[in-house]
Design an enzyme around this catalytic site. Structure first.
Site, PDB file in Angstrom:
ATOM      1  N   LYS A  52     -28.171 -24.140 -30.391  1.00 14.30           N
ATOM      2  CA  LYS A  52     -27.741 -25.449 -29.879  1.00 14.30           C
ATOM      3  C   LYS A  52     -28.839 -26.076 -29.025  1.00 14.30           C
ATOM      4  O   LYS A  52     -29.538 -25.380 -28.291  1.00 14.30           O
ATOM      5  CB  LYS A  52     -26.453 -25.266 -29.070  1.00 14.30           C
ATOM      6  CG  LYS A  52     -25.790 -26.559 -28.599  1.00 14.30           C
ATOM      7  CD  LYS A  52     -24.489 -26.237 -27.873  1.00 14.30           C
ATOM      8  CE  LYS A  52     -23.810 -27.460 -27.307  1.00 14.30           C
ATOM      9  NZ  LYS A  52     -22.557 -27.123 -26.598  1.00 14.30           N
ATOM     10  N   SER A 106     -18.541 -29.526 -27.853  1.00 15.68           N
ATOM     11  CA  SER A 106     -19.826 -30.165 -28.024  1.00 15.68           C
ATOM     12  C   SER A 106     -20.785 -29.390 -28.941  1.00 15.68           C
ATOM     13  O   SER A 106     -21.845 -29.906 -29.302  1.00 15.68           O
ATOM     14  CB  SER A 106     -20.505 -30.349 -26.652  1.00 15.68           C
ATOM     15  OG  SER A 106     -20.769 -29.094 -26.040  1.00 15.68           O
ATOM     16  N   SER A 166     -15.952 -26.015 -25.968  1.00 16.40           N
ATOM     17  CA  SER A 166     -17.068 -26.462 -26.802  1.00 16.40           C
ATOM     18  C   SER A 166     -17.563 -25.459 -27.817  1.00 16.40           C
ATOM     19  O   SER A 166     -18.408 -25.786 -28.651  1.00 16.40           O
ATOM     20  CB  SER A 166     -18.233 -26.918 -25.919  1.00 16.40           C
ATOM     21  OG  SER A 166     -17.915 -28.126 -25.283  1.00 16.40           O
TER      22      SER A 166
END
Length: 516
Positions: A93, A172, A196
């Site tokens: 990420k 996210s 997330s």
């Protein structure tokens, strides 16, 4: 015409399909000589090149990935593997530092930041992993605006759900979930403050595991809150998530919270037990998903029936005392912690970039047509209005209350009923992507484990109109071994994963599921 999904592609000469690959199968193929890490890395890079214009799951690929793969093949050819992920590509990420790839959190404000590897990336490399690139994400981890749209970042554009392209991938860790679901990588690393990891795992139909706070180092991760932030594995199966967790977990001298990780298991794949549900005691938290419609509630009922047939004793329902009071205290604490922790992070970050949250607000305002075109920065502004002082009594009171309530909500029923875990639906099926109203969050159940700092695992358990829905297993601190066993046993019995079809819209119930 919607691009045809390429899930039937096979990897090299192995005969292993992209949607059926696993760490163990690929390791066997490389050990036998049927596959090389170079070939495997090229395969995933080619899929990213082909599918990313449609899915927007990856912000950038690593130019060094092919040479890392070649080095892995040399290592294996020399008679040894560094660890269980030798030669396996991993997507990270984009709020996690990787040398040569700045951790931007999706924002151009951090494009010129400089850093080496985050501690968890160092551990991945030590385990033999090939860092293939950086995953797109909800900009600033969905903590910039009250009306943000999950999966969108200034740098990465709008990431989309591979099961229905007009639907949200949730956030996210949006790109991390999409990439695994669509076979653009085998493994990805997400981060979670509250939902997330598990929510995009649920929306994209994969496995997400949020570890106990302190099991995985937070060093080198763009923060929201040191009281709740953690990285964790996202994978197609529980077995692969356990293999990735084994590489990620461990004490880091730079992160005091990980001191408690010393002495924890080194190999979480040892807890993959297909019979783990036999005699297990599970409590059902229906209160978290009362807003589910009938079709979604039916997915939960079917999952519970399967748990019972597998030998689990299911207490339905159990209440989580005080759970409705958590969010108010959590939000007050997060606003304060974001300013405190982000300012400290930026102050120590090399390179040219805004040095404070106040400067980030100014950067966004100056670049409004690009950065603020879909939603604003109300949360940034509210966080900046806090003192950011670690000794602020109002903040300390809010954090203490949030943590106390969350831990009591889980520990109460776990202890009173001698439960192995609490189960519930992870979140509603993916909502439509909406730049006017933002995300349509019907329900999600991540808060108790997230605020308590306890582990949670989301596993696909069914579909509504072709959209995946996840089942969450939540436990007490450091209960990852038990949760992995339970989630694996459920997964092996249900086999719920379904390759995404890259359709333009969701499939109405009863419609044929043909691929184009």
């Amino acid at each position: 015409m919607v691009e045809r999904a390429a899930e039937t592609e096979t990897i090299g000469g192995t005969g292993v399909a992209a949607d059926g690959a696993s760490v163990s199968a690929l390791q066997q193929a490389m050990a036998s000589g049927a596959l090389t890490s170079v070939g495997l890395t090229e395969f995933y890079l080619a899929r990213i090149e082909r599918l990313n214009p449609l899915l927007r799951a990856v912000i950038r690929v690593s130019a060094g990935a092919p040479s890392e793969a070649a080095a892995s093949d040399q290592m294996r050819g020399g008679g040894g593997a560094r660890g269980p992920l030798e030669g396996i590509p991993v997507l990270v990420k984009d709020n996690i530092a990787v040398r040569g790839l700045p951790a931007t959190a999706g924002s151009p404000a951090l494009l010129e930041a400089e850093s080496g590897d985050a501690f968890l990336v160092t551990r991945l490399r030590a385990a033999g992993a090939v860092i293939i690139g950086k995953a797109n994400m909800s900009e600033w981890a969905n903590f910039r605006s009250t009306h943000s749209t999950s999966g969108w970042s200034t740098l990465g554009g709008q990431a989309v759900n591979p099961h229905a392209l007009d639907r949200s991938p949730s956030g996210s860790s949006s790109g991390s979930g999409i990439a695994v679901a669509a076979g653009m990588t085998l493994l990805s690393v997400g981060t979670e403050t509250d939902g997330s990891i598990v929510c995009p795992a649920s929306a994209c139909g994969i496995v997400g595991l949020k570890p106990t706070l302190g099991l995985v180092s937070r060093a080198g991760i763009v923060p929201i809150s040191s009281a709740q932030d953690t990285a964790g594995p996202m994978a197609r199966t529980v077995a692969d998530a356990a293999a990735l967790l084994s590489a990620l977990a461990g004490p880091d001298p730079a992160d005091p919270a990980t001191g408690a990780a010393a002495g924890r298991p080194g190999d979480y794949t040892e807890f993959l037990d297909g019979a783990a549900l036999g005699g297990a005691r599970l409590g059902v938290w229906r209160g978290g998903c009362t807003a589910a419609d009938g079709r979604t509630a039916a997915v939960l009922d079917a999952a519970l029936a399967k748990l019972r047939t597998l030998g689990a004793e299911v207490l339905d329902p159990v209440e989580l005392p005080g759970v409705d009071d958590i969010s108010e205290h959590e939000f007050a604490a997060l606003l304060h912690e974001f300013k405190r922790d982000l300012n400290a992070y930026l102050a120590a970050l090399p390179g040219r970039h805004p040095a404070t949250l106040a400067e980030l607000n100014a950067f966004n305002s100056r670049n409004g047509p690009e950065v603020l075109r879909y939603f604003g920065q109300e949360l940034f502004e509210r966080a900046e209005a806090t003192s950011g002082d670690p000794a602020d009594q109002a903040f300390l009171t809010a954090r203490e209350a949030a943590t106390r309530l969350a831990r009591a909500a889980l520990d109460g029923p776990l202890d009173a009923h001698h439960l192995d875990a609490i189960v519930t639906l992870t979140a509603n099926p993916a909502c439509l992507t909406d730049y006017v109203l933002g995300d349509h969050d019907v329900f999600h159940t991540s808060a108790p484990a997230a605020v308590a700092g306890y582990p949670a695992a989301s596993v696909p358990c069914g579909y509504v109109a072709g959209l995946p829905v996840g089942l969450s297993f939540m436990g007490s601190a450091w209960s990852e071994p038990r949760l992995i066993g339970l989630a694996h046993a459920f997964e092996q019995a249900v086999h719920p994963g379904r390759p995404p079809t890259l359709r333009a819209s969701a499939i109405p119930d009863g419609a044929p599921r043909t691929q184009r």
